[in-house]
Scaffold this motif. Structure first.
Motif, PDB file in Angstrom:
ATOM      1  N   GLN A 217       0.802  -1.353  -0.027  1.00  0.00           N
ATOM      2  CA  GLN A 217      -0.035   0.067  -0.115  1.00  0.00           C
ATOM      3  C   GLN A 217       0.915   1.393   0.140  1.00  0.00           C
ATOM      4  O   GLN A 217       0.334   2.214  -0.659  1.00  0.00           O
ATOM      5  CB  GLN A 217      -1.088   0.014   1.184  1.00  0.00           C
ATOM      6  CG  GLN A 217      -2.204  -1.098   1.062  1.00  0.00           C
ATOM      7  CD  GLN A 217      -2.935  -0.349   0.164  1.00  0.00           C
ATOM      8  OE1 GLN A 217      -3.624   0.742   0.299  1.00  0.00           O
ATOM      9  NE2 GLN A 217      -3.546  -1.185  -0.973  1.00  0.00           N
ATOM     10  N   LEU A 221       0.663   4.411  -2.889  1.00  0.00           N
ATOM     11  CA  LEU A 221       0.412   5.669  -2.220  1.00  0.00           C
ATOM     12  C   LEU A 221       1.608   6.498  -2.736  1.00  0.00           C
ATOM     13  O   LEU A 221       1.066   7.781  -3.040  1.00  0.00           O
ATOM     14  CB  LEU A 221       0.019   5.793  -0.864  1.00  0.00           C
ATOM     15  CG  LEU A 221      -1.255   4.961  -0.424  1.00  0.00           C
ATOM     16  CD1 LEU A 221      -1.419   5.145   1.260  1.00  0.00           C
ATOM     17  CD2 LEU A 221      -2.324   6.163  -0.867  1.00  0.00           C
ATOM     18  N   ARG A 225       1.060   9.948  -4.906  1.00  0.00           N
ATOM     19  CA  ARG A 225       1.513  11.373  -4.702  1.00  0.00           C
ATOM     20  C   ARG A 225       2.592  11.816  -5.339  1.00  0.00           C
ATOM     21  O   ARG A 225       2.417  13.061  -6.063  1.00  0.00           O
ATOM     22  CB  ARG A 225       2.016  10.959  -3.159  1.00  0.00           C
ATOM     23  CG  ARG A 225       0.974  11.004  -1.984  1.00  0.00           C
ATOM     24  CD  ARG A 225       1.684  11.329  -0.632  1.00  0.00           C
ATOM     25  NE  ARG A 225       2.761  10.481  -0.358  1.00  0.00           N
ATOM     26  CZ  ARG A 225       2.749   9.119   0.489  1.00  0.00           C
ATOM     27  NH1 ARG A 225       1.477   8.899   0.769  1.00  0.00           N
ATOM     28  NH2 ARG A 225       3.767   8.461   0.425  1.00  0.00           N
ATOM     29  N   ARG A 233      -9.482   5.931  -2.263  1.00  0.00           N
ATOM     30  CA  ARG A 233      -9.466   4.503  -1.719  1.00  0.00           C
ATOM     31  C   ARG A 233     -10.520   3.601  -1.671  1.00  0.00           C
ATOM     32  O   ARG A 233     -11.570   4.349  -0.995  1.00  0.00           O
ATOM     33  CB  ARG A 233      -8.365   4.682  -0.617  1.00  0.00           C
ATOM     34  CG  ARG A 233      -7.008   5.474  -0.769  1.00  0.00           C
ATOM     35  CD  ARG A 233      -6.384   5.567   0.303  1.00  0.00           C
ATOM     36  NE  ARG A 233      -5.807   3.953   0.796  1.00  0.00           N
ATOM     37  CZ  ARG A 233      -5.166   3.663   1.920  1.00  0.00           C
ATOM     38  NH1 ARG A 233      -5.211   4.558   2.739  1.00  0.00           N
ATOM     39  NH2 ARG A 233      -4.934   2.491   2.074  1.00  0.00           N
TER      40      ARG A 233
END
Length: 261
Positions: A217, A221, A225, A233
């Motif tokens: 995860q 992420l 970003r 999500r």
């Protein structure tokens, strides 16, 4: 031979410097104030285009013109070529969507001037000059996502691990069918460096499955970003392109409306 995806990719990984690019902006080629009604959907590894059926049905009902790419999964170049053929069929500005491995593909192919937005569905997003394999560096191995890799370098998800690693939120019958019908990928593709990074000049969105076992995860992420994606999500497996069609279709609709302004 059984291995996690991190181990399988180690042989093909290459650490390369990040290169800046500046392809022509989509707005230079697409008339302003033109409604975005075209969507191109690109499947990832171990799947095919039929997995987009529920997303396609929802978008079609909303008036979108949907094209689904059938990738050969033989190389990055081949998958990009298949995606470019689909983009060539579009009659106007287009939202380009990729799942998993095909985040890499839409990153390369998305510099096409018809593309006005990108959606990454639990997908990879390398930069220009990077390989897909590089994205895994520094992140925890996906221990439940197990590959069987043949001597020819093509890999399948291990059948006995398929539901747990790929699609725990589908029925046993559906998971068995998906495992039996999966399309293998040439892992050498993960060692090919990109020439372009469309997310540097195109607005991006991301839908991430919070129960995705194919990727750490933190890795998903971090990638989202870096590309400045608008992130949604959702509780879902790696197969969220099938199991969360409403969320995916709604995000595509949001992207299309934003790009139409």
């Amino acid at each position: 031979m059984k291995t996690t995806i991190n181990t399988a990719l180690a042989a093909t990984a290459a650490t390369l410097a990040i290169l800046a690019i500046s392809p022509a902006s989509a707005k230079d080629a697409i008339p302003q104030n033109q409604l975005v009604k075209n969507v191109v959907l690109v499947h990832g590894a171990f799947a095919d285009g039929t997995g987009w059926r529920a997303v396609c049905d929802r978008l079609t009902q909303q008036g979108y013109r949907v094209t689904i790419v059938q990738n050969p999964l033989t190389s990055l170049e081949d998958d990009v070529a298949a995606t470019k053929r689909a983009l060539a069929q579009q009659d106007g500005p287009t939202i380009l969507v990729g799942h998993s491995w095909d985040g890499t593909v839409i990153t390369e192919a998305g510099v096409d001037p018809k593309v006005v937005g990108l959606l990454y569905v639990s997908a990879l997003s390398p930069d220009a000059g990077e390989t897909t394999a590089k994205q895994y560096e520094g992140f925890a191995p996906a221990t439940e996502f197990v590959l069987n890799t043949g001597e020819d370098g093509f890999a399948y998800v291990a059948r006995d691990k398929f539901k747990a690693g790929f699609a725990h939120d589908v029925s046993d019958a559906d998971a068995t069918f998906m495992a039996n019908s999966q399309v293998p990928i040439n892992l050498a593709a993960f060692g090919t460096k990109l020439k372009n990074a469309a997310w540097r000049t195109k607005p991006s969105w991301a839908v991430i499955g919070k129960e995705d076992k194919a990727f750490d995860q933190a890795m998903l992420l971090r990638m989202a970003r870096r590309i400045n994606a608008r992130v949604t999500r959702v509780s879902a497996s790696h197969a969220l392109f099938m199991t969360q069609p409403e969320v995916v279709a709604d995000t595509i609709d949001t992207a299309a409306k934003a790009a139409s302004k």
